[in-house]
Motif scaffolding. Structure first.
Motif, PDB file in Angstrom:
ATOM      1  N   VAL A 450       0.844  -1.198   0.000  1.00 19.89           N
ATOM      2  CA  VAL A 450       0.000   0.000   0.000  1.00 19.89           C
ATOM      3  C   VAL A 450       0.881   1.250   0.000  1.00 19.89           C
ATOM      4  N   ARG A 451       0.589   2.138  -0.914  1.00 23.21           N
ATOM      5  CA  ARG A 451       1.306   3.406  -0.975  1.00 23.21           C
ATOM      6  C   ARG A 451       0.581   4.475  -0.178  1.00 23.21           C
ATOM      7  N   ALA A 452       1.351   5.465   0.262  1.00 32.48           N
ATOM      8  CA  ALA A 452       0.807   6.542   1.083  1.00 32.48           C
ATOM      9  C   ALA A 452       0.677   7.821   0.267  1.00 32.48           C
ATOM     10  N   ARG A 453      -0.218   8.673   0.717  1.00 25.86           N
ATOM     11  CA  ARG A 453      -0.315  10.010   0.127  1.00 25.86           C
ATOM     12  C   ARG A 453       0.709  10.915   0.832  1.00 25.86           C
ATOM     13  N   ALA A 454       1.949  10.470   0.811  1.00 23.16           N
ATOM     14  CA  ALA A 454       3.036  11.164   1.497  1.00 23.16           C
ATOM     15  C   ALA A 454       4.022  11.691   0.469  1.00 23.16           C
ATOM     16  N   TYR A 455       4.738  12.729   0.839  1.00 17.16           N
ATOM     17  CA  TYR A 455       5.651  13.386  -0.087  1.00 17.16           C
ATOM     18  C   TYR A 455       6.762  14.065   0.692  1.00 17.16           C
ATOM     19  N   ASP A 456       7.930  14.109   0.088  1.00 20.30           N
ATOM     20  CA  ASP A 456       9.083  14.841   0.623  1.00 20.30           C
ATOM     21  C   ASP A 456       9.554  15.828  -0.424  1.00 20.30           C
ATOM     22  N   VAL A 457      10.060  16.958   0.024  1.00 18.89           N
ATOM     23  CA  VAL A 457      10.739  17.877  -0.878  1.00 18.89           C
ATOM     24  C   VAL A 457      12.224  17.780  -0.576  1.00 18.89           C
ATOM     25  N   VAL A 458      13.033  17.584  -1.631  1.00 17.54           N
ATOM     26  CA  VAL A 458      14.470  17.366  -1.455  1.00 17.54           C
ATOM     27  C   VAL A 458      15.249  18.379  -2.274  1.00 17.54           C
ATOM     28  N   MET A 459      16.474  18.602  -1.813  1.00 16.21           N
ATOM     29  CA  MET A 459      17.387  19.522  -2.508  1.00 16.21           C
ATOM     30  C   MET A 459      18.808  19.019  -2.325  1.00 16.21           C
ATOM     31  N   ASP A 460      19.505  18.792  -3.413  1.00 10.95           N
ATOM     32  CA  ASP A 460      20.934  18.462  -3.378  1.00 10.95           C
ATOM     33  C   ASP A 460      21.250  17.280  -2.467  1.00 10.95           C
TER      34      ASP A 460
END
Length: 571
Positions: A450-460
């Motif tokens: 099962v996948r989540a409605r989750a998110y990360d913002v990443v940089m470098d």
């Protein structure tokens, strides 16, 4: 020119140049040169030492053309002193208060107030102030309301360890310092606030590293009736306001990768996208090869490779170092392949022959001057080992363009993660993250998919923040708790106040938390978040300035109804 000014600050240094005393006077904005041309001020200025605190009254004059310091904002002027008052005499500091110093970090943290006088450190604090001010203004313009949530709350140990605070009035019971304002910001959505923001202090009792502290600050955001797309647009707009403060212009829309794609292509859920070096799938060729180690790895796990441009010229020592580099991640080592003027080479050549070595190189798309490094084993081991090696090689080979930055969204994280040691599922984000509707039917039959409605913002290569769309349906929340092994009684005990609130009409809602310390660290070009925190802890969680943590008096413990166990007991 000719303006009369009154200045206060610290003596940076004093110089006697042929009968004229020059003093560099420093404050948080920088420093200016003060000239003392004649007695009696000259005699008193000659007694000044570094870090003395003084008051100067004088007239601003242009420096002679040959004396202009074009690298200094005040380099074209100087102040001709007319009055001097020594406010405080300073002892000789334990290190020179300059940006280029050799003092150890331990000494700098012990005398942090001196360390912060250095221009580079002061610039970090001033940038942090700019970032928090601009973030508050941005969210205020969009109708977000800043609300302070409790620091003393209840323990909900479902992730990192809590810091516990004993209650004097309720003996034997404890508050916990919040790991995040998660539950309270969700309750504010139930309350109808709609748009919430907070520059929030958070606490986690976990092992430390260069980009982690036991107490840290989040830009914490939550809103009702929003989707992932709304969150993405909101944060991209925030970064468009913040990063230009340091001359960085983010793209108007960040690229997006699913968690699966990020892991398969880059071996990390926070990939550094400033350079290529993508992982190559080699399970097919490994499964059919005559080299037993890789054939078995393909049968029971994964085989992937990394092509190193120009790596065919690596020495034997460099090849051995590649094998050592992956061992901390659980991999036994690497198998390398290359083609040089002398022909094909590999530790597996005896089993594979030239044709077999060539087949691996071709499958990975390696050129004549390249080196192919292959790792086989369990999927997590293979991906994380090659992901770490990828970043290390990029730095070693200078593959990261100077001044270039790369932002991205990572989406569709797994909802749950299986732990072999405890034989149970844990929430990858937290237990209030909503499953993807398309996967919800498999929550009981195949929870790991099962996948989540989750998110990360990443940089470098750094995670700047993470969030999710939350569960607002009590029935779905109960199903997620069940998948985590949390029964009804435990759920009521830990989260009863939230579940009860959901009974009275919870709107769909979601949000994100950005790590302010890490954000400012990247914006300022520093390597450690300790450089952008006024009074940080060491990697052991100690404050060298105040000597915390420290013992407390027996009377204080008795008042709380506490007693210390013998340190030797249970060891």
């Amino acid at each position: 020119m000719g303006r009369r000014v009154e200045l206060y600050g610290w003596v940076r240094r004093q110089r006697d140049l042929g009968g004229i005393i020059f003093v560099d006077l420093r404050d948080r904005e920088g420093w200016v040169q003060v000239l003392f041309p004649a007695d009696p001020l000259k005699a008193e200025a000659a007694t000044l030492r570094a870090e003395d605190v003084i008051r100067v009254v004088g007239t601003v004059q242009a420096r002679p053309e040959e004396m202009i310091n074009r690298e200094l904002p005040t380099g074209a002027i100087e102040v001709h002193a007319e009055e001097l008052e020594v406010l405080t005499r300073a002892d000789v500091p334990p290190f020179v208060v300059e940006d280029h110093l050799t003092a150890s970090e331990e000494l700098r943290l012990r005398y942090r107030y001196l360390d912060l006088r250095r221009p580079a450190m002061m610039r970090c604090l001033l940038l942090r102030d700019q970032v928090t001010f601009e973030a508050r203004r941005y969210f205020h313009e969009l109708g977000f309301v800043e609300v302070e949530t409790p620091i003393l709350t209840r323990s909900t140990p479902e992730g990192a360890r809590d810091y516990l605070v004993p209650s004097r009035l309720s003996r034997g019971e404890f508050y916990a310092l919040p790991q995040s304002p998660q539950l309270f910001k969700q309750l504010l959505q139930v309350a109808g606030l709609g748009r919430y923001v907070q520059i929030a202090r958070c606490f986690r009792d976990e092992d430390l590293r260069a980009d982690r502290q036991p107490e840290f600050t989040q830009i914490d955001v939550e809103a009702s009736f929003i989707t992932e797309e709304d969150v993405f647009t909101l944060i991209e707009g925030l970064f468009a306001r913040l990063f230009p403060l340091v001359g960085i212009t983010p793209p108007p829309r960040f690229p997006r990768l699913t968690h699966r794609d990020a892991m398969e292509r880059f071996g990390s859920d926070r990939p550094d996208l400033r350079f290529a070096l993508e992982l190559q799938e080699l399970g097919g060729v490994a499964g059919e090869c005559s080299f037993e180690v890789l054939r078995q790895a393909a049968a029971t796990g994964r085989v992937k490779g990394l092509v190193i441009p120009g790596g065919a010229a690596f020495s034997r020592r460099q090849l051995d170092e590649l094998g050592e580099a992956v061992k901390p991640y659980g991999a036994p080592g690497v198998v390398w392949f290359r083609r040089t003027a002398e022909g094909y080479a590999s530790p597996a050549k005896k089993a594979l022959g030239d044709e077999g070595v060539a087949r691996f190189l071709a499958a990975a798309g390696a050129g004549a001057d390249d080196l192919l490094v292959v790792v086989g084993g369990a999927s997590r081991v293979v991906l994380t080992a090659l992901g770490a090696l990828r970043v290390a090689l990029a730095r070693q080979l200078a593959l990261i363009p100077a001044g270039q930055h790369a932002f991205a969204w990572i989406t569709d994280f797994p909802l749950l993660e299986w732990d072999e040691e405890t034989q149970r599922y844990y929430a990858c984000h937290h237990p209030f993250t909503s499953p993807l509707p398309a996967d919800l039917a498999r929550l009981e039959s195949d929870p790991g998919s099962v996948r989540a409605r989750a998110y990360d913002v990443v940089m470098d290569g750094y995670e700047l923040g993470g969030g999710s769309i939350r569960i607002h349906d009590p029935a779905v929340q109960r199903r997620v708790f069940a998948a985590l092994g949390i029964d009804e009684e435990e759920a009521r005990s830990k989260f009863g106040f939230l579940l009860e609130a959901f009974r009275f009409g919870a709107p769909p809602h979601g949000g994100i938390a950005l790590g302010l310390d890490r954000l400012v660290m990247l914006m300022s070009g520093r390597d450690s978040i300790r450089d952008v925190i006024a009074f940080p802890k060491t990697t052991a969680g100690n404050c060298l300035l105040t000597q915390a943590p420290s013992p407390v008096a027996p009377a204080q413990l008795a008042e709380l109804g506490l007693a210390l166990a013998d340190r030797g007991a249970g060891e």
